[in-house]
Design a protein around this motif. Structure first.
Motif, PDB file in Angstrom:
ATOM      1  N   HIS A   1       0.831  -1.206   0.000  1.00 38.78           N
ATOM      2  CA  HIS A   1       0.000   0.000   0.000  1.00 38.78           C
ATOM      3  C   HIS A   1       0.866   1.256   0.000  1.00 38.78           C
ATOM      4  O   HIS A   1       0.557   2.236  -0.686  1.00 38.78           O
ATOM      5  CB  HIS A   1      -0.919   0.005   1.217  1.00 38.78           C
ATOM      6  CG  HIS A   1      -2.199  -0.745   1.027  1.00 38.78           C
ATOM      7  ND1 HIS A   1      -3.079  -0.467   0.013  1.00 38.78           N
ATOM      8  CD2 HIS A   1      -2.747  -1.773   1.731  1.00 38.78           C
ATOM      9  CE1 HIS A   1      -4.119  -1.285   0.093  1.00 38.78           C
ATOM     10  NE2 HIS A   1      -3.939  -2.090   1.120  1.00 38.78           N
ATOM     11  N   SER A   2       1.945   1.219   0.770  1.00 36.53           N
ATOM     12  CA  SER A   2       2.845   2.365   0.821  1.00 36.53           C
ATOM     13  C   SER A   2       3.470   2.633  -0.549  1.00 36.53           C
ATOM     14  O   SER A   2       3.604   3.784  -0.977  1.00 36.53           O
ATOM     15  CB  SER A   2       3.939   2.115   1.864  1.00 36.53           C
ATOM     16  OG  SER A   2       4.848   3.193   1.920  1.00 36.53           O
ATOM     17  N   ALA A   3       3.844   1.558  -1.251  1.00 36.80           N
ATOM     18  CA  ALA A   3       4.433   1.716  -2.582  1.00 36.80           C
ATOM     19  C   ALA A   3       3.409   2.252  -3.573  1.00 36.80           C
ATOM     20  O   ALA A   3       3.721   3.127  -4.396  1.00 36.80           O
ATOM     21  CB  ALA A   3       4.986   0.377  -3.066  1.00 36.80           C
ATOM     22  N   VAL A   4       2.177   1.752  -3.500  1.00 40.14           N
ATOM     23  CA  VAL A   4       1.124   2.195  -4.412  1.00 40.14           C
ATOM     24  C   VAL A   4       0.805   3.670  -4.195  1.00 40.14           C
ATOM     25  O   VAL A   4       0.508   4.405  -5.149  1.00 40.14           O
ATOM     26  CB  VAL A   4      -0.140   1.329  -4.232  1.00 40.14           C
ATOM     27  CG1 VAL A   4      -1.343   1.950  -4.943  1.00 40.14           C
ATOM     28  CG2 VAL A   4       0.102  -0.084  -4.762  1.00 40.14           C
ATOM     29  N   ALA A   5       0.873   4.113  -2.952  1.00 36.98           N
ATOM     30  CA  ALA A   5       0.564   5.510  -2.640  1.00 36.98           C
ATOM     31  C   ALA A   5       1.512   6.472  -3.352  1.00 36.98           C
ATOM     32  O   ALA A   5       1.172   7.637  -3.576  1.00 36.98           O
ATOM     33  CB  ALA A   5       0.627   5.738  -1.130  1.00 36.98           C
ATOM     34  N   ARG A   6       2.685   5.988  -3.722  1.00 38.04           N
ATOM     35  CA  ARG A   6       3.661   6.828  -4.422  1.00 38.04           C
ATOM     36  C   ARG A   6       3.349   6.942  -5.916  1.00 38.04           C
ATOM     37  O   ARG A   6       3.924   7.788  -6.597  1.00 38.04           O
ATOM     38  CB  ARG A   6       5.072   6.229  -4.274  1.00 38.04           C
ATOM     39  CG  ARG A   6       5.565   6.113  -2.842  1.00 38.04           C
ATOM     40  CD  ARG A   6       6.791   5.211  -2.786  1.00 38.04           C
ATOM     41  NE  ARG A   6       7.336   5.113  -1.447  1.00 38.04           N
ATOM     42  CZ  ARG A   6       8.384   5.798  -1.022  1.00 38.04           C
ATOM     43  NH1 ARG A   6       9.001   6.620  -1.843  1.00 38.04           N
ATOM     44  NH2 ARG A   6       8.825   5.656   0.209  1.00 38.04           N
ATOM     45  N   SER A   7       2.483   6.058  -6.406  1.00 34.55           N
ATOM     46  CA  SER A   7       2.227   5.988  -7.844  1.00 34.55           C
ATOM     47  C   SER A   7       0.723   5.962  -8.103  1.00 34.55           C
ATOM     48  O   SER A   7       0.101   4.883  -8.037  1.00 34.55           O
ATOM     49  CB  SER A   7       2.882   4.735  -8.434  1.00 34.55           C
ATOM     50  OG  SER A   7       4.273   4.693  -8.124  1.00 34.55           O
ATOM     51  N   PRO A   8       0.111   7.125  -8.383  1.00 39.24           N
ATOM     52  CA  PRO A   8      -1.342   7.190  -8.582  1.00 39.24           C
ATOM     53  C   PRO A   8      -1.871   6.247  -9.657  1.00 39.24           C
ATOM     54  O   PRO A   8      -3.002   5.760  -9.548  1.00 39.24           O
ATOM     55  CB  PRO A   8      -1.558   8.662  -8.991  1.00 39.24           C
ATOM     56  CG  PRO A   8      -0.400   9.396  -8.387  1.00 39.24           C
ATOM     57  CD  PRO A   8       0.754   8.452  -8.468  1.00 39.24           C
ATOM     58  N   HIS A   9      -1.058   5.933 -10.655  1.00 36.70           N
ATOM     59  CA  HIS A   9      -1.540   5.056 -11.720  1.00 36.70           C
ATOM     60  C   HIS A   9      -1.697   3.609 -11.257  1.00 36.70           C
ATOM     61  O   HIS A   9      -2.260   2.778 -11.979  1.00 36.70           O
ATOM     62  CB  HIS A   9      -0.599   5.118 -12.921  1.00 36.70           C
ATOM     63  CG  HIS A   9       0.767   4.542 -12.663  1.00 36.70           C
ATOM     64  ND1 HIS A   9       1.726   5.199 -11.900  1.00 36.70           N
ATOM     65  CD2 HIS A   9       1.326   3.366 -13.059  1.00 36.70           C
ATOM     66  CE1 HIS A   9       2.822   4.458 -11.850  1.00 36.70           C
ATOM     67  NE2 HIS A   9       2.607   3.352 -12.527  1.00 36.70           N
ATOM     68  N   LEU A  10      -1.222   3.302 -10.045  1.00 39.96           N
ATOM     69  CA  LEU A  10      -1.321   1.942  -9.521  1.00 39.96           C
ATOM     70  C   LEU A  10      -2.437   1.786  -8.490  1.00 39.96           C
ATOM     71  O   LEU A  10      -2.530   0.741  -7.839  1.00 39.96           O
ATOM     72  CB  LEU A  10       0.013   1.531  -8.876  1.00 39.96           C
ATOM     73  CG  LEU A  10       1.218   1.412  -9.809  1.00 39.96           C
ATOM     74  CD1 LEU A  10       2.476   1.131  -9.007  1.00 39.96           C
ATOM     75  CD2 LEU A  10       0.993   0.310 -10.842  1.00 39.96           C
ATOM     76  N   VAL A  11      -3.275   2.817  -8.356  1.00 42.39           N
ATOM     77  CA  VAL A  11      -4.297   2.799  -7.308  1.00 42.39           C
ATOM     78  C   VAL A  11      -5.188   1.566  -7.415  1.00 42.39           C
ATOM     79  O   VAL A  11      -5.644   1.020  -6.414  1.00 42.39           O
ATOM     80  CB  VAL A  11      -5.152   4.085  -7.367  1.00 42.39           C
ATOM     81  CG1 VAL A  11      -6.361   3.970  -6.450  1.00 42.39           C
ATOM     82  CG2 VAL A  11      -4.314   5.285  -6.958  1.00 42.39           C
ATOM     83  N   GLY A  12      -5.451   1.091  -8.625  1.00 40.72           N
ATOM     84  CA  GLY A  12      -6.306  -0.084  -8.798  1.00 40.72           C
ATOM     85  C   GLY A  12      -5.759  -1.340  -8.140  1.00 40.72           C
ATOM     86  O   GLY A  12      -6.516  -2.297  -7.913  1.00 40.72           O
ATOM     87  N   VAL A  13      -4.479  -1.328  -7.821  1.00 39.31           N
ATOM     88  CA  VAL A  13      -3.855  -2.504  -7.187  1.00 39.31           C
ATOM     89  C   VAL A  13      -4.296  -2.637  -5.730  1.00 39.31           C
ATOM     90  O   VAL A  13      -4.215  -3.721  -5.144  1.00 39.31           O
ATOM     91  CB  VAL A  13      -2.313  -2.385  -7.274  1.00 39.31           C
ATOM     92  CG1 VAL A  13      -1.625  -3.566  -6.599  1.00 39.31           C
ATOM     93  CG2 VAL A  13      -1.875  -2.298  -8.726  1.00 39.31           C
ATOM     94  N   GLN A  14      -4.785  -1.560  -5.136  1.00 39.79           N
ATOM     95  CA  GLN A  14      -5.147  -1.584  -3.721  1.00 39.79           C
ATOM     96  C   GLN A  14      -6.178  -2.661  -3.398  1.00 39.79           C
ATOM     97  O   GLN A  14      -6.092  -3.334  -2.366  1.00 39.79           O
ATOM     98  CB  GLN A  14      -5.669  -0.209  -3.297  1.00 39.79           C
ATOM     99  CG  GLN A  14      -4.599   0.872  -3.292  1.00 39.79           C
ATOM    100  CD  GLN A  14      -5.161   2.231  -2.953  1.00 39.79           C
ATOM    101  OE1 GLN A  14      -6.358   2.471  -3.075  1.00 39.79           O
ATOM    102  NE2 GLN A  14      -4.300   3.133  -2.521  1.00 39.79           N
ATOM    103  N   ALA A  15      -7.157  -2.832  -4.286  1.00 40.95           N
ATOM    104  CA  ALA A  15      -8.185  -3.849  -4.045  1.00 40.95           C
ATOM    105  C   ALA A  15      -7.589  -5.248  -4.041  1.00 40.95           C
ATOM    106  O   ALA A  15      -7.992  -6.111  -3.244  1.00 40.95           O
ATOM    107  CB  ALA A  15      -9.279  -3.744  -5.107  1.00 40.95           C
TER     108      ALA A  15
END
Length: 290
Positions: A228-242
């Motif tokens: 989650h911390s890594a995804v927060a750095r990259s808005p284009h990866l937000v879909g990975v959160q689910a």
């Protein structure tokens, strides 16, 4: 704080890594060590799933802090389940308050096969000898840890509490397996006197079978928080959160069933490796144990 001079750029304050003791103090102040611990044992109540979620939340901001929380909470759980009421009543308050650090040598996941220490009867008491890999949250010279010990002539090992001040324990700093940025303390036991009132589980394999699913759930929580911390750095990866949350939910469900499902943990590990490579994210580090 230094006052900025108009001819020079302002000074920037660099945050210093927090010590393990400082992390424990902060975590204890928020009551995190007591999540899922019955109130009559000094805890705040709730479910073990709540404790795993707390580890995931901590890992979003600091891996080292999450490791401290998970390690401490694992030993707390070993004592909550122990039939040795005296040892639990003595050690639980210290662990819940964060006064001392601890872990379980036989239950921390991904540590590889941990060989039990061997205990021999000298006629005047039992002496233990053996080696244990580095574990996080063991502040040098100030910790309590649960270790597997095979008594001479016994068919199965027991779990014994070991305190840092015991004579015959050699300690060394080493990287924690699966968390190379985090330093732990590896232990070598040479004729350490065993006090029978510090046996917290005579049937060690049964105790470990109950602890490993919880430990694996917390390990998955650490990886999920890092992802989650890594995804927060990259808005284009937000879909990975689910996807991250689904994997964590699967790991928690397995832990609540008391089963060790390696699939969610393995997938989270692969995801963290890919995300950290793609985003340059690194887990925050703690200093060497003092």
């Amino acid at each position: 704080m230094h006052e900025a001079h108009h001819l020079h750029p302002p000074h920037r304050t660099v945050a210093q890594p927090q010590s393990h003791a400082g992390m424990r103090e902060a975590l204890a102040a928020r009551g995190l060590f007591g999540i899922g611990v019955p109130p009559h044992m000094g805890g705040g109540g709730g479910q073990l799933s709540d404790a795993i979620h707390a580890v995931a939340d901590a890992a979003r901001s600091c891996t080292a802090q999450a490791l401290v929380l998970a390690s401490q909470r694992l030993l707390v759980q070993a004592l909550v389940r122990s039939q040795n009421i005296g040892a639990a009543e003595y050690q639980l308050p210290r662990l819940l308050d964060g006064d001392i650090g601890g872990n379980c040598a036989a239950s921390w996941p991904q540590a590889g096969e941990v060989a039990p220490a061997r205990a021999r009867d000298t006629g005047r008491g039992w002496l233990m000898s053996g080696d244990f890999p580095a574990l996080p949250n063991l502040q040098r010279d100030w910790f309590v840890v649960s270790v597997p010990v095979l008594f001479e002539g016994a068919a199965r090992f027991s779990l014994v509490l070991l305190r840092a001040e015991e004579s015959g324990i050699a300690q060394r700093h080493a990287a924690v397996q699966d968390h190379p940025a985090e330093a732990g303390v590896a232990l070598q036991l040479q004729n350490v006197f065993l006090r029978e009132d510090e046996i917290i589980a005579e049937d060690g394999p049964a105790a470990v079978a109950h602890l490993v699913p919880f430990a694996s759930g917390m390990q998955a929580a650490i990886l999920a928080g890092q992802c989650h911390s890594a995804v927060a750095r990259s808005p284009h990866l937000v879909g990975v959160q689910a996807v991250i949350e689904d994997l964590l939910a699967s790991a928690i469900q397995a832990a609540m069933r008391g089963s060790h499902d390696a699939a969610p943990l393995a997938e989270l590990r692969r995801m963290w490796a890919a995300l950290s490579s793609a985003t340059g994210a690194v887990p925050c580090q703690a200093p060497l144990p003092q």
